[in-house]
Design a protein around this motif. Structure first.
Motif, short mmCIF file in Angstrom:
data_model
loop_
_atom_site.label_atom_id
_atom_site.label_comp_id
_atom_site.label_asym_id
_atom_site.label_seq_id
_atom_site.Cartn_x
_atom_site.Cartn_y
_atom_site.Cartn_z
N ASP A 83 0.86 -1.19 0.00
CA ASP A 83 0.00 0.00 0.00
C ASP A 83 0.89 1.24 0.00
O ASP A 83 1.02 1.94 1.00
CB ASP A 83 -0.91 -0.02 1.23
N LEU A 84 1.51 1.50 -1.16
CA LEU A 84 2.43 2.61 -1.30
C LEU A 84 1.85 3.68 -2.22
O LEU A 84 1.03 3.38 -3.09
CB LEU A 84 3.76 2.13 -1.90
N ALA A 85 2.29 4.91 -2.04
CA ALA A 85 1.93 5.97 -2.98
C ALA A 85 2.42 5.57 -4.37
O ALA A 85 3.49 4.96 -4.49
CB ALA A 85 2.55 7.30 -2.55
N PRO A 86 1.68 5.90 -5.41
CA PRO A 86 2.08 5.47 -6.76
C PRO A 86 3.50 5.86 -7.14
O PRO A 86 4.23 5.06 -7.72
CB PRO A 86 1.05 6.17 -7.66
N ALA A 87 3.92 7.07 -6.79
CA ALA A 87 5.28 7.51 -7.15
C ALA A 87 6.33 6.68 -6.43
O ALA A 87 7.38 6.35 -7.00
CB ALA A 87 5.46 8.99 -6.84
N VAL A 88 6.07 6.32 -5.17
CA VAL A 88 7.02 5.51 -4.40
C VAL A 88 7.04 4.09 -4.95
O VAL A 88 8.10 3.48 -5.12
CB VAL A 88 6.65 5.52 -2.91
N GLN A 89 5.88 3.54 -5.23
CA GLN A 89 5.81 2.19 -5.78
C GLN A 89 6.52 2.11 -7.13
O GLN A 89 7.35 1.21 -7.37
CB GLN A 89 4.35 1.77 -5.93
N ASP A 90 6.24 3.05 -8.01
CA ASP A 90 6.88 3.05 -9.33
C ASP A 90 8.39 3.25 -9.20
O ASP A 90 9.18 2.62 -9.93
CB ASP A 90 6.29 4.15 -10.21
N GLY A 91 8.80 4.14 -8.29
CA GLY A 91 10.23 4.38 -8.12
C GLY A 91 10.97 3.16 -7.61
O GLY A 91 12.06 2.83 -8.08
N VAL A 128 15.67 0.58 -0.17
CA VAL A 128 15.19 1.07 -1.45
C VAL A 128 13.88 1.82 -1.28
O VAL A 128 13.72 2.96 -1.75
CB VAL A 128 15.03 -0.08 -2.46
N VAL A 129 12.93 1.21 -0.62
CA VAL A 129 11.62 1.85 -0.46
C VAL A 129 11.75 3.13 0.38
O VAL A 129 11.13 4.16 0.07
CB VAL A 129 10.62 0.87 0.18
N GLY A 130 12.56 3.08 1.43
CA GLY A 130 12.73 4.25 2.28
C GLY A 130 13.39 5.40 1.56
O GLY A 130 12.95 6.56 1.67
N VAL A 131 14.43 5.12 0.77
CA VAL A 131 15.13 6.18 0.04
C VAL A 131 14.21 6.78 -1.02
O VAL A 131 14.13 8.01 -1.18
CB VAL A 131 16.42 5.64 -0.59
N VAL A 132 13.50 5.95 -1.76
CA VAL A 132 12.59 6.47 -2.79
C VAL A 132 11.51 7.34 -2.14
O VAL A 132 11.20 8.43 -2.64
CB VAL A 132 11.96 5.31 -3.58
N ALA A 133 10.94 6.89 -1.04
CA ALA A 133 9.90 7.67 -0.36
C ALA A 133 10.45 9.01 0.12
O ALA A 133 9.78 10.05 0.02
CB ALA A 133 9.31 6.88 0.80
N ALA A 134 11.68 9.01 0.64
CA ALA A 134 12.27 10.25 1.14
C ALA A 134 12.53 11.23 0.00
O ALA A 134 12.28 12.43 0.13
CB ALA A 134 13.57 9.93 1.89
N PHE A 135 13.04 10.74 -1.13
CA PHE A 135 13.26 11.63 -2.26
C PHE A 135 11.93 12.18 -2.78
O PHE A 135 11.84 13.36 -3.16
CB PHE A 135 14.00 10.91 -3.38
#
Length: 390
Positions: A83-91, A128-135
Motif C-alpha cells: 500500500d504505497l503511494a504510486p510515485a514511491v511504488q513506481d520508483g 530502497v523503499v525508504g530512500v525512494v519515499a524520502a526523495f
C-alpha cells in the motif's frame, strides 16, 4: 529546490537514507513506506554518530533474520501488493528492475531468472523503499551527484568472492563518471548504484545554488582514509545572469549610400533593438560609414545574417555591452481632432521623460494637410500638458 550528492566515499542504501533523514526528511516518511511492505515487521532506528569528527545520521534497519532469496518476480509482486503511494511504488519498482537487468547481464541469465540474495533481503528492501519515499517527499526539481567512489579489492558475497567494484555495480553505473577512491574495500553497493542510476539526472561538481540544508548520512564502517559518509546538499538553484546585449559593428567604404536606409530597416526587421550609421574617415583618407546594431542575445545570429546579406562587408566586430533601461509605458493624447501615441519613461517611480510617436504625427499631418512641424508642436504641447514631468 535542487539536490547534490557528494559521493566521495561511495554510496549504499543506508548511507543515502541517513543523508536524507539528516537533511530534514521526517523519519516517519520512509518508516511509513517500509511499514507498508507485506513482510515481517521492519523498523528504522536513527543514531547520531561521528565519522572523522563529522557529525552524521546513521539509520539502522532492524529486521528479523531471513534466508529467503527472492526473485525479481517475487520482489515485483511484493511491491505491487504494498500500500504505497504510486510515485514511491513506481520508483522502487524501477530500482529493482535495474538491479535485475544488471544482475542478469553479469550472470548471463534473463532478468526474470535472477535470484536476489543480499539485495532481496529485508534490509535492502527497506533501504530502497525508504530512500525512494524520502526523495519523493523532497519533491526536488533536479538531483545531481559527484563522480562515484566504487572502492577496490575484493569482497565476499552469496556467490563467493567477487572483485570490487562488484560486476553488477559496474553494469549499473555504465556511462557514469566513477573512480576507485582511497578505500581498498567495497564503497558502492549494488543497491546504492541502482538508486543512483535511477534518481540522479546529472553527474557534476557542486552546481551553483544557494545552500539551505546539508544532510550527512553514515554507514557502519569507519575507515581511516576518509569519512564514510554521503552528503546531500539542498538549495535553490542560482539563476544564471541574463546574457548581455551585443553591438555588431563594421566599417564600410564601398557601398552606394542610397542603400543605407534599406540596410537599417533590414537590421531592425531581423531583431536589432537599434541600428545606426556613423561617418568615419578610414586609412588613406577614404570616407566611410561605421554600421552599428544593438542586438538582444537571441537576435544576434539573425542580425549578423542581415548585415552580410545587405552590405558589402566581409567581417563584423561583436562587443557585449551593458544596458540601463528605464521602465516605460505607452499612452496617447488628442491632437487637432486625431490621436498621437506617447511614450512615458519612469525612473524610481517618477516620470522623467515624455515623447510623442513621430510616425503618428506624420500620419496625422498628412491626413490634415498640415506641415509636420505644426502637428509635432501641437502634439508635444498636448503630451506635456497631459503628462507633466516631475
Amino acid at each position: 529546490m535542487i539536490g547534490w550528492l557528494d559521493l566521495a566515499a561511495g554510496a549504499s542504501g543506508d548511507l543515502l537514507l541517513g543523508a536524507l533523514v539528516d537533511a530534514g526528511v521526517p523519519l516517519d516518511v520512509p518508516a511509513a513506506a517500509v511499514a507498508a511492505l507485506p513482510v515481517e515487521s521492519v523498523r528504522l532506528v536513527p543514531e547520531q554518530v561521528s565519522r572523522h569528527g563529522l557529525g552524521a545520521t546513521r539509520v539502522h534497519v532492524q529486521a528479523p533474520p531471513s534466508t529467503e532469496h527472492r526473485t525479481w518476480a517475487d520482489v515485483r509482486a511484493l511491491l505491487t501488493a504494498a500500500d504505497l503511494a504510486p510515485a514511491v511504488q513506481d520508483g522502487a519498482l524501477a530500482v529493482f528492475e535495474r538491479l535485475a537487468r544488471a544482475e542478469g547481464r553479469v550472470h548471463r541469465v534473463a532478468p526474470e531468472e535472477v535470484h536476489f540474495h543480499e539485495v532481496g533481503a529485508l534490509d535492502a528492501l527497506a533501504d530502497v523503499v525508504g530512500v525512494v519515499a524520502a526523495f519523493e517527499h523532497l519533491r526536488l526539481d533536479r538531483l545531481t551527484a559527484s563522480p562515484v567512489a566504487l572502492g577496490s579489492g575484493s569482497a565476499r558475497s552469496a556467490h563467493g568472492v567477487v572483485p570490487v567494484p562488484a560486476p553488477a555495480v559496474l553494469e549499473l553505473l555504465a556511462g557514469v563518471p566513477v573512480h576507485a577512491g582511497p578505500v581498498p574495500a567495497e564503497a558502492c553497493t549494488p543497491t546504492g548504484a541502482a538508486l543512483l542510476a535511477t534518481r540522479v539526472e546529472e553527474w557534476t561538481t557542486l552546481p551553483p545554488m544557494r545552500v539551505q540544508r546539508v544532510g550527512v548520512g553514515a554507514g557502519a564502517r569507519d575507515p581511516e582514509q576518509l569519512p564514510n559518509v554521503v552528503r546531500l546538499v539542498l538549495g535553490e538553484a542560482e539563476r544564471p545572469a541574463p546574457a548581455s546585449p551585443v553591438v555588431l559593428a563594421a566599417n564600410v567604404d564601398d557601398l552606394d549610400p542610397r542603400v543605407w536606409p534599406g540596410v537599417l530597416e533590414a537590421l531592425l526587421a531581423a531583431g536589432a533593438s537599434d541600428a545606426w550609421l556613423t561617418p568615419v574617415l578610414m586609412k588613406k583618407g577614404r570616407p566611410a560609414h561605421t554600421l552599428s546594431a544593438l542586438c538582444p542575445p537571441h537576435a544576434v545570429a539573425a542580425v549578423q545574417r542581415a548585415v552580410f546579406a545587405t552590405t558589402s562587408t566581409i567581417g563584423l566586430r561583436t562587443t557585449p555591452v551593458g544596458k540601463v533601461e528605464l521602465a516605460r509605458s505607452a499612452a496617447s493624447v488628442e491632437v487637432l481632432g486625431g490621436r498621437v501615441g506617447v511614450k512615458l519613461a519612469v525612473l524610481e517611480g517618477r516620470l522623467v521623460n515624455v515623447s510623442v510617436e513621430y510616425d503618428d504625427v506624420a500620419a496625422l499631418a498628412a491626413e490634415l494637410a498640415l506641415p509636420v512641424k505644426e502637428v509635432l508642436r501641437a502634439a508635444t504641447a498636448a503630451a506635456a500638458a497631459a503628462y507633466p514631468v516631475a
